[in-house]
Scaffold this active site. Structure first.
Site, PDB file in Angstrom:
ATOM      1  N   CYS A 257     -12.096 -17.557  90.942  1.00 33.92           N
ATOM      2  CA  CYS A 257     -11.101 -18.292  91.045  1.00 33.92           C
ATOM      3  C   CYS A 257     -11.559 -19.621  92.239  1.00 33.92           C
ATOM      4  O   CYS A 257     -10.841 -20.400  92.363  1.00 33.92           O
ATOM      5  CB  CYS A 257      -9.757 -17.800  91.475  1.00 33.92           C
TER       6      CYS A 257
ATOM      7  N   HIS B 269      -4.713 -21.932  95.530  1.00 28.79           N
ATOM      8  CA  HIS B 269      -5.247 -21.320  94.381  1.00 28.79           C
ATOM      9  C   HIS B 269      -3.965 -20.759  93.930  1.00 28.79           C
ATOM     10  O   HIS B 269      -3.146 -20.295  94.571  1.00 28.79           O
ATOM     11  CB  HIS B 269      -5.949 -20.147  94.631  1.00 28.79           C
TER      12      HIS B 269
ATOM     13  N   ASN C   9      -2.325 -18.425  86.562  1.00 28.77           N
ATOM     14  CA  ASN C   9      -3.709 -18.348  87.101  1.00 28.77           C
ATOM     15  C   ASN C   9      -4.576 -18.864  86.199  1.00 28.77           C
ATOM     16  O   ASN C   9      -4.853 -17.986  85.246  1.00 28.77           O
ATOM     17  CB  ASN C   9      -3.954 -17.082  87.764  1.00 28.77           C
TER      18      ASN C   9
HETATM   19  O1  UT7 Z   1      -6.854 -15.125  91.095  1.00 30.46           O
HETATM   20  C1  UT7 Z   1      -7.657 -13.961  91.672  1.00 30.46           C
HETATM   21  C2  UT7 Z   1      -6.870 -13.103  92.828  1.00 30.46           C
HETATM   22  N1  UT7 Z   1      -5.852 -12.386  91.834  1.00 30.46           N
HETATM   23  C3  UT7 Z   1      -4.817 -12.247  92.467  1.00 30.46           C
HETATM   24  O2  UT7 Z   1      -4.447 -12.756  93.661  1.00 30.46           O
HETATM   25  C4  UT7 Z   1      -3.739 -11.343  92.022  1.00 30.46           C
HETATM   26  C5  UT7 Z   1      -3.150 -10.418  92.762  1.00 30.46           C
HETATM   27  N2  UT7 Z   1      -2.081  -9.515  92.387  1.00 30.46           N
HETATM   28  C6  UT7 Z   1      -0.928  -9.804  92.128  1.00 30.46           C
HETATM   29  O3  UT7 Z   1      -0.604 -10.830  91.590  1.00 30.46           O
HETATM   30  C7  UT7 Z   1       0.085  -8.587  91.906  1.00 30.46           C
HETATM   31  O4  UT7 Z   1      -0.634  -7.294  92.278  1.00 30.46           O
HETATM   32  C8  UT7 Z   1       0.580  -8.228  90.441  1.00 30.46           C
HETATM   33  C9  UT7 Z   1       1.461  -9.297  89.784  1.00 30.46           C
HETATM   34  C10 UT7 Z   1      -0.592  -8.136  89.653  1.00 30.46           C
HETATM   35  C11 UT7 Z   1       1.175  -6.958  90.314  1.00 30.46           C
HETATM   36  O5  UT7 Z   1       2.249  -7.074  91.400  1.00 30.46           O
HETATM   37  P1  UT7 Z   1       2.614  -5.797  92.390  1.00 30.46           P
HETATM   38  O6  UT7 Z   1       3.824  -6.297  93.129  1.00 30.46           O
HETATM   39  O7  UT7 Z   1       1.438  -5.631  93.202  1.00 30.46           O
HETATM   40  O8  UT7 Z   1       2.918  -4.581  91.528  1.00 30.46           O
HETATM   41  P2  UT7 Z   1       1.933  -3.308  91.305  1.00 30.46           P
HETATM   42  O9  UT7 Z   1       0.772  -3.387  90.670  1.00 30.46           O
HETATM   43  O10 UT7 Z   1       2.075  -2.707  92.707  1.00 30.46           O
HETATM   44  O11 UT7 Z   1       2.969  -2.297  90.399  1.00 30.46           O
HETATM   45  C12 UT7 Z   1       4.473  -2.059  90.773  1.00 30.46           C
HETATM   46  C13 UT7 Z   1       5.154  -1.273  89.773  1.00 30.46           C
HETATM   47  C14 UT7 Z   1       4.115  -0.445  88.777  1.00 30.46           C
HETATM   48  O12 UT7 Z   1       5.091   0.685  88.487  1.00 30.46           O
HETATM   49  P3  UT7 Z   1       5.270   2.011  89.016  1.00 30.46           P
HETATM   50  O13 UT7 Z   1       3.872   2.600  89.159  1.00 30.46           O
HETATM   51  O14 UT7 Z   1       5.856   1.592  90.496  1.00 30.46           O
HETATM   52  O15 UT7 Z   1       6.164   2.731  88.368  1.00 30.46           O
HETATM   53  C15 UT7 Z   1       3.280  -0.975  87.580  1.00 30.46           C
HETATM   54  O16 UT7 Z   1       3.343  -0.347  86.600  1.00 30.46           O
HETATM   55  O17 UT7 Z   1       5.154  -2.324  88.637  1.00 30.46           O
HETATM   56  C16 UT7 Z   1       4.446  -2.087  87.299  1.00 30.46           C
HETATM   57  N3  UT7 Z   1       4.262  -3.374  86.701  1.00 30.46           N
HETATM   58  C17 UT7 Z   1       4.969  -3.894  85.625  1.00 30.46           C
HETATM   59  N4  UT7 Z   1       6.146  -3.777  85.407  1.00 30.46           N
HETATM   60  C18 UT7 Z   1       6.735  -4.728  84.600  1.00 30.46           C
HETATM   61  C19 UT7 Z   1       2.786  -3.659  86.461  1.00 30.46           C
HETATM   62  N5  UT7 Z   1       2.873  -4.933  85.715  1.00 30.46           N
HETATM   63  C20 UT7 Z   1       4.256  -4.929  85.165  1.00 30.46           C
HETATM   64  C21 UT7 Z   1       4.651  -5.669  84.196  1.00 30.46           C
HETATM   65  N6  UT7 Z   1       5.895  -5.772  84.076  1.00 30.46           N
HETATM   66  N7  UT7 Z   1       3.959  -6.745  83.765  1.00 30.46           N
END
Ligand code: UT7
Length: 329
Positions: free
Chosen positions: A116, A253, A283
């Site tokens: 990125c 970004h 993204n």
């Molecule tokens: O471009 C390069 C840099 N990239 C980034 O900067 C991306 C950075 N990361 C993110 O944007 C976020 O971490 C995500 C959007 C990918 C995820 O959001 P989060 O708030 O960090 O969620 P998490 O991974 O901690 O997951 C929280 C919960 C989990 O469920 P449990 O374990 O709490 O039951 C996930 O399984 O949300 C669940 N989850 C979803 N639920 C519904 C993960 N993806 C989804 C989804 N829909 N699409």
């Protein structure tokens, strides 16, 4: 003889026509429009068609950037493309393919792999090549067909990414008030394993899913991204004696609205100064900053001489920021 500075002469971008909405994703994986919007700020993203390759996306953006710079293709003396989804793995470089499609021959053309952060990396290279006196007009392109490496059964990643291309012409100026003031870029390979896309058959000959698809430890990436993006901006502003108030456009970004908001609030940038496209393109990795910049340009927000701050973070990990005056019309 007066000193020659690198100047950001023009911007162009291309977003493929096909829209993949949150509602479409609800039918593909266990997710909801509400969850995606709340956690990422993304409403929809664009997908390239099957026969549309990264070089095609980059080419369309490049044509616009060249036209807006008011130069001819034979005045371009280098083509650099940042991408993590090249048409061919390793060779030929996507930059060579774009140069050929533009009829540009016998010039430096190569790709850069910095995920990125790719666009800020190649901006840094273009600035260096121009200020060394070796080059005069460099076409830089950030283009991605991320849909080719996204696993559409993985809800943690498929909601985030989209396809697109952005390009710019970096030329020369003797007027410091329209120059690229400063760029800082960096990397830390200790975090490499947190974001990979896809693994190479050279090091991982076993045929498993990680060979084909992008893998991300989202939450861990998120935390480092917020910290790094904030520190980076504070550092470049301090180093150049510029206050956040003096910035006309903050173009970060476009990975996640929550990350952008955290940096914006920390630096006290207003909503009006912060360019946002994450809601409509998601993204797009190396294409994200030039696509956002192009949107702001086409909306008439970016004018000649405006002070712009770019801030990026990506796989590697790589990161960087740039402070520049817009030198285009
Ligand atoms: O471009 C390069 C840099 N990239 C980034 O900067 C991306 C950075 N990361 C993110 O944007 C976020 O971490 C995500 C959007 C990918 C995820 O959001 P989060 O708030 O960090 O969620 P998490 O991974 O901690 O997951 C929280 C919960 C989990 O469920 P449990 O374990 O709490 O039951 C996930 O399984 O949300 C669940 N989850 C979803 N639920 C519904 C993960 N993806 C989804 C989804 N829909 N699409």
């Amino acid at each position: 003889m007066s000193k020659v500075f690198a100047c950001f002469k023009s911007i162009g971008a291309y977003a493929p026509k096909k829209v993949l909405s949150n509602e479409d994703l609800e039918k593909m994986v266990e997710t909801t429009d509400e969850w995606i919007l709340q956690r990422t700020g993304i409403k929809e993203r664009r997908l390239a068609s099957e026969d549309e390759l990264t070089s095609d996306l980059g080419l369309k953006a490049a044509k616009l950037a060249i036209e807006r710079a008011g130069i001819k293709t034979d005045e371009i003396d280098a083509v650099i493309c940042a991408t993590l989804t090249p048409d061919f793995l390793c060779m030929p470089a996507t930059a060579c393919l774009i140069a050929s499609k533009l009829g540009i021959k016998n010039v430096l053309a190569f790709d850069v792999s910095a995920a990125c952060s790719g666009f800020v990396y190649i901006l840094y290279l273009a600035k260096s090549l121009i200020e060394s006196g070796l080059h005069k007009n460099i076409l830089i392109i950030g283009a991605e067909k991320l849909s080719s490496v996204v696993d559409y059964t993985d809800r943690g990643t498929c909601i985030l990414f989209g396809d697109g291309g952005g390009a710019a012409i970096i030329g020369t100026t003797t007027d410091k008030n329209e120059a690229i003031a400063d760029i800082q870029i960096s990397a830390d390979g200790d975090y490499a394993h947190l974001l990979v896309a896809p693994r190479s058959r050279v090091t991982h000959p076993k045929d498993d899913r990680t060979l084909e698809y992008l893998q991300m430890a989202g939450n861990e990436v998120f935390k480092v991204a917020v910290k790094t993006l904030t520190n980076d901006v504070v550092e470049i502003l301090q180093k150049n004696g510029i206050s956040a108030d003096e910035i006309d456009h903050f173009i970060p970004h476009q990975a996640n609205l929550r990350i952008i908001e955290a940096v914006r609030e920390k630096l006290n940038f207003s909503h009006e100064k912060t360019v946002l496209t994450v809601h409509k393109y998601g993204n797009t990795s190396a294409a994200s900053i030039p696509m956002a910049m192009n949107d702001a340009y086409e909306e008439g927000r970016i004018k000649h001489g405006d002070l712009i701050l770019l801030d990026t973070f990506g796989g590697g990990f790589t990161w960087g920021s740039a402070l520049l005056r817009f030198g285009g019309k």
